[in-house]
Motif scaffolding. Structure first.
Motif, PDB file in Angstrom:
ATOM      1  N   ARG A   1      -4.308 -25.707   8.171  1.00  0.00           N
ATOM      2  CA  ARG A   1      -3.892 -24.309   8.052  1.00  0.00           C
ATOM      3  C   ARG A   1      -3.029 -23.874   9.230  1.00  0.00           C
ATOM      4  N   THR A   2      -3.408 -24.316  10.438  1.00  0.00           N
ATOM      5  CA  THR A   2      -2.558 -23.923  11.578  1.00  0.00           C
ATOM      6  C   THR A   2      -1.177 -24.558  11.462  1.00  0.00           C
ATOM      7  N   LEU A   3      -1.077 -25.669  10.733  1.00  0.00           N
ATOM      8  CA  LEU A   3       0.225 -26.322  10.561  1.00  0.00           C
ATOM      9  C   LEU A   3       1.018 -25.700   9.421  1.00  0.00           C
ATOM     10  N   GLY A   4       0.463 -24.644   8.813  1.00  0.00           N
ATOM     11  CA  GLY A   4       1.217 -23.896   7.811  1.00  0.00           C
ATOM     12  C   GLY A   4       0.866 -24.225   6.376  1.00  0.00           C
ATOM     13  N   ALA A   5      -0.143 -25.073   6.146  1.00  0.00           N
ATOM     14  CA  ALA A   5      -0.502 -25.426   4.777  1.00  0.00           C
ATOM     15  C   ALA A   5      -1.265 -24.282   4.124  1.00  0.00           C
ATOM     16  N   SER A   6      -0.931 -23.990   2.858  1.00  0.00           N
ATOM     17  CA  SER A   6      -1.654 -22.955   2.125  1.00  0.00           C
ATOM     18  C   SER A   6      -3.031 -23.493   1.747  1.00  0.00           C
ATOM     19  N   VAL A   7      -3.860 -22.621   1.194  1.00  0.00           N
ATOM     20  CA  VAL A   7      -5.206 -23.034   0.807  1.00  0.00           C
ATOM     21  C   VAL A   7      -5.145 -24.192  -0.185  1.00  0.00           C
ATOM     22  N   MET A   8      -4.224 -24.074  -1.159  1.00  0.00           N
ATOM     23  CA  MET A   8      -4.089 -25.110  -2.180  1.00  0.00           C
ATOM     24  C   MET A   8      -3.589 -26.421  -1.565  1.00  0.00           C
ATOM     25  N   GLN A   9      -2.571 -26.307  -0.703  1.00  0.00           N
ATOM     26  CA  GLN A   9      -2.040 -27.508  -0.047  1.00  0.00           C
ATOM     27  C   GLN A   9      -3.117 -28.176   0.802  1.00  0.00           C
TER      28      GLN A   9
END
Lengths: 362, 290
Positions: B189-197
């Motif tokens: 998440r801190t790397l920018g991934a969405s919940v789905m990703q």
């Protein structure tokens, strides 16, 4: 470009427990700021709130000019380095560093160039096809750092990054991080319980205890002018001696040492004395008003440095640290002259049980 | 304390050798007992089925598999198993995730409830289904008014099979999720991934071994189920007859040859699934060692 971090009245409650209470500080753009404190002091929670991994109960957070209190983790563009690396175990080094770029939709060529560049930076090019469990702890943390830096974060947040490493690797990595920071200049916030790490790496220290800030200052201010007995005991080691304040001096045993702080006469106080501020001379004579006699009880030689445990006339123990070669004519049981160069005094009621924690003798 | 005890006793060498010999004999007996147990309870029946199925000669295979009711029974079993696996996989992951990652009132109760299908007799499950969806049941009128047949039809058979198979995936995925922790997900998440990703790129690859194991177990359970299905199916030949129900009927009608052939086929599928589980397990330990 790198941004400043500012938090204001940050508070976090877990049920009835207040993990963080009214924390306010600014980390200047391009600097390294350390959040220093014992475990359970709330420093990691502060870091996680800045990253957006925890929601503050109260207070505000700025990254750069924009308030980010209510934005999502993904929007904040922070680089986060975890104590236990948190590498993706099913991905190679290359894929780990690529992760933050892949989810952000960059052109393929740009991504590759960026990953190459970062692996070069952390000197792990030859390890690109390895999996995390095929790397040493130090290498893993370098991958974690490369991964965090790859998407060009506005700020870098490090949560006890060297906590899980051997003392030796920790030192190497600390120096390496220092150089890296000089090169990149990204605003960094470092959470640590290791005072050496904080003193060596940070431009500014925020000392925390039980969810609150005890003191904010440069490493020099924190070490030499601690604002509270806790800071005096936690950062660097200190002897804690029982005594009284008389006429701007601290009196304990036969010692009479001038103090900087303003305490009323006659009050029951504790003197904090750094071991390297204690001078020892063979033969129990001479010296000024700060000089007294003591018996040598124990000598521990740590290479060039020696630690001497002394018993003062009033029965209190005091530890001195001095170069080993200054000790050649001092032996166990000798009566020596002890000279305390500097002392900080705190009201005994403010020190309380902390004295046990702070004392170097044990 | 126990060490001191051993040293004192160990002074007598003869006694020590006697003890060791006794221990070796005991060990041998235990191993023999296990082998005997497996032979009597597992291998003997399996061998019996093979022998009985093939006694009339190989042509019995051809005769059985050309019968339309046999083909239909296998097709129905396959359909039920596929739907069951699909549903329990999706549902199992979600429930496991909720149980591990969320803290809420009643979590411990829900966690205990997951094992209920293991404890209940499948026949009871079938009866409960009839009570809910059968004539006079709470939901009967709702579906009947819309012309949807639940009891004595595919929906109820799928429903009971899902109910019975659902704990496997949950119980396989849960400990894996527990073990991997949240740090990798936080990092994503801190790397920018969405919940789905985050789920697709980080969580799913990490739990895939447990998930496969759960899928294999659910499939085996779904294929072998008879008790609950027996109650809700109504035993309509060529319509609600699964492979296990076919065996049941064939035995009643004294068509033992085809009953044994179908049983042998089901046993073969179970062995294949078992082999698949072993393979996944081996792979898992190998990866852990690496």
């Amino acid at each position: 470009m790198s941004e400043l971090i500012r938090v204001e009245n940050l508070t976090k409650r877990f049920g009835d427990f207040e993990a963080v209470r009214d924390v306010t500080f600014t980390a200047e753009a391009g600097s390294i700021t350390a959040l220093l404190g014992p475990s359970g002091s709330g420093k990691s929670t502060v870091l996680r709130m800045i990253a957006g991994l925890e929601t503050p109960t109260r207070g505000r957070i700025w990254l750069g000019q924009e308030e980010q209190t209510h934005t999502s983790v993904q929007e904040r563009r922070v680089g986060f380095v975890f104590q236990h690396y948190a590498l993706f175990r099913h991905l190679t080094v290359w894929q780990n560093v690529m992760f933050g770029l892949a989810v952000r939709r960059m052109s393929k060529r740009e991504r590759r160039a960026r990953v190459e560049e970062l692996l070069e930076l952390v000197q792990l090019g030859p390890f690109r096809d390895r999996y995390p469990d095929q790397l040493s702890g130090g290498q893993r943390q370098r991958v974690a750092l490369a991964r965090a830096l790859a998407p060009r974060p506005n700020v870098l947040l490090l949560d006890e990054p060297f906590g899980a490493l051997d003392a030796r690797v920790r030192q190497d990595l600390r120096r390496w991080l220092d150089n890296l920071h000089r090169e990149l200049g990204v605003t960094s916030l470092l959470v640590t319980h290791d005072q050496d790490e904080a003193l060596e790496l940070a431009n500014r220290l925020v000392v925390m205890r039980e969810g609150r800030i005890e003191q904010v200052g440069t490493p020099n201010e924190i070490y030499n002018e601690p604002a509270t007995p806790f800071v005096a005991g936690f950062v660097g080691s200190a002897n804690v001696l029982h005594g009284h304040v008389i006429d701007g001096h601290m009196e304990f045993g036969e010692h009479r040492v001038p103090i900087a702080n303003d305490l009323a006469d006659g009050i029951d106080a504790r003197a904090f004395v750094r071991p390297h501020d204690v001078r020892v001379r063979a033969g129990g004579s001479g010296g000024g008003s700060g000089t007294a006699r003591a018996t040598v009880e124990r000598i521990v030689t740590l290479g060039w440095l020696s630690r001497v445990v002394l018993r003062l006339g009033d029965g209190q123990a005091i530890v001195a640290e001095l170069p080993s070669d200054e000790l050649c004519d001092v032996g166990l049981g000798d009566v020596v002259a002890v000279d305390v160069r500097r002392a900080l005094a705190f009201r005994a009621s403010d020190v309380g049980r902390l004295a046990e924690f702070a004392s170097v003798e044990s | 304390m126990s060490a001191g005890f051993a040293i004192r006793r160990g002074g007598d060498r003869d006694a020590m050798f006697r003890r060791r010999r006794r221990a070796a004999v005991l060990r041998g007996m235990l191993v023999a007992l296990c082998v005997l147990y497996l032979a009597v309870l597992l291998l003997a029946p399996l061998a019996g089925v093979v022998w009985q199925a093939l006694r009339p000669g190989w042509r019995v295979l051809g005769d059985t598999f050309t019968r339309s009711d046999v083909v239909h029974a296998f097709t129905l079993t396959a359909v039920i198993a596929l739907i069951t696996v699909a549903v329990t996989t999706a549902f199992g992951v979600v429930v496991a995730w909720v149980l591990v990652r969320q803290r809420f009132r009643g979590r411990a109760f829900l966690n205990a409830l997951v094992d209920l299908p293991f404890a209940l007799s499948p026949v009871t499950v079938g009866l409960a289904c009839v009570l809910l969806f059968g004539r006079g049941g709470w939901f009967h009128d709702f579906f009947a008014a819309r012309g949807i047949q639940i009891i004595f039809a595919l929906p109820s058979m799928v429903l009971v099979t899902i109910f019975i198979s659902v704990p496997f995936t949950i119980r396989e995925v849960q400990p894996v999720l527990e073990e991997i922790g949240v740090e990798e997900e936080d990092a994503a998440r801190t790397l920018g991934a969405s919940v789905m990703q985050t789920f697709l790129r980080v969580t799913l690859p990490n739990i895939r071994r447990g998930l496969l194991y759960g899928i294999a177990l659910s499939a085996a359970r779904a294929i072998g189920e008879i008790g609950a299905v027996l109650v809700v199916s109504g035993l309509i030949q060529g319509r609600t007859e699964t492979a296990t129900l076919y065996i049941y009927r064939a035995m009643e009608e004294r068509q033992t040859a085809s009953a044994y052939v179908v049983a042998l086929t089901l046993a073969g599928v179970s062995v294949l699934i078992l082999a698949a589980i072993e393979w996944v397990k081996r792979k898992r330990t190998r990866e852990d060692e690496a």
